[in-house]
Design a protein around this motif. Structure first.
Motif: not given
Length: 175
Positions: A96-115
């Motif tokens: 992508g367009y961000v330098p590789e040494n850059q810190v990325h702050f990311l949030s992701y949805r968690l899914w349980d065993s029943k999706v």
């Protein structure tokens, strides 16, 4: 060949176990999709459904790896229970367009065993750029070398390919 990833497990939000808010004893395991190495955070015993860790891990990840898996777990009287998991795409922080040494702050949805949706995990990720030492007659200079390309196979090979596929060139040159 591999690349070094620095991942920090920051926190989780709105965690539930059997549709009830979690009170304590939550931890996270982290590993890349082709690695047997598992990194484990400490147990958060005070945060309840909103635990925080701020724990940093350095992972050597193969170039062909496509995901980092984060699993949130809870220690109970009857054993360790899976709360939820998330697969973090490597493409979200490499390329992508961000330098590789850059810190990325990311949030992701968690899914349980029943999706079912079961909270959110917050992480920060940084790709450590490899250093190559070049020497001349008087001194040495360190230059960053970024490895870019598309993984060739999924079977453990570390080969990558860059450029335009020859088939694509042949299809478009006949027009």
């Amino acid at each position: 060949m591999s690349r070094t990833i620095e991942i920090t497990i920051l926190s989780c939000e709105n965690l539930r176990l059997n549709k009830r808010s979690i009170k304590k004893n939550i931890f996270v395991t982290v590993q890349s999709d082709d690695s047997s190495e598992v990194n484990i955070t400490g147990v958060d015993s005070d945060g309840g459904s909103y635990p925080s860790w701020n724990e940093n891990f350095v992972i050597d990840m193969p170039l062909h790896a496509r995901f980092i898996t984060a699993e949130v777990k809870c220690k109970t009287i009857t054993g360790v229970k899976n709360v939820g998991f998330s697969r973090i795409p490597v493409s979200d922080f490499i390329g992508g367009y961000v330098p590789e040494n850059q810190v990325h702050f990311l949030s992701y949805r968690l899914w349980d065993s029943k999706v079912n949706r079961n909270g959110v995990i917050n992480v920060s990720v940084r790709v450590k750029v490899s250093q190559q030492i070049c020497s001349n007659s008087k001194n040495s200079i360190s230059l960053p070398v970024a490895v870019k390309g598309v993984p060739v196979t999924r079977n453990g090979s570390s080969g990558v390919v860059t450029g335009i596929p020859a088939v694509w060139l042949n299809c478009h040159s006949n027009r």
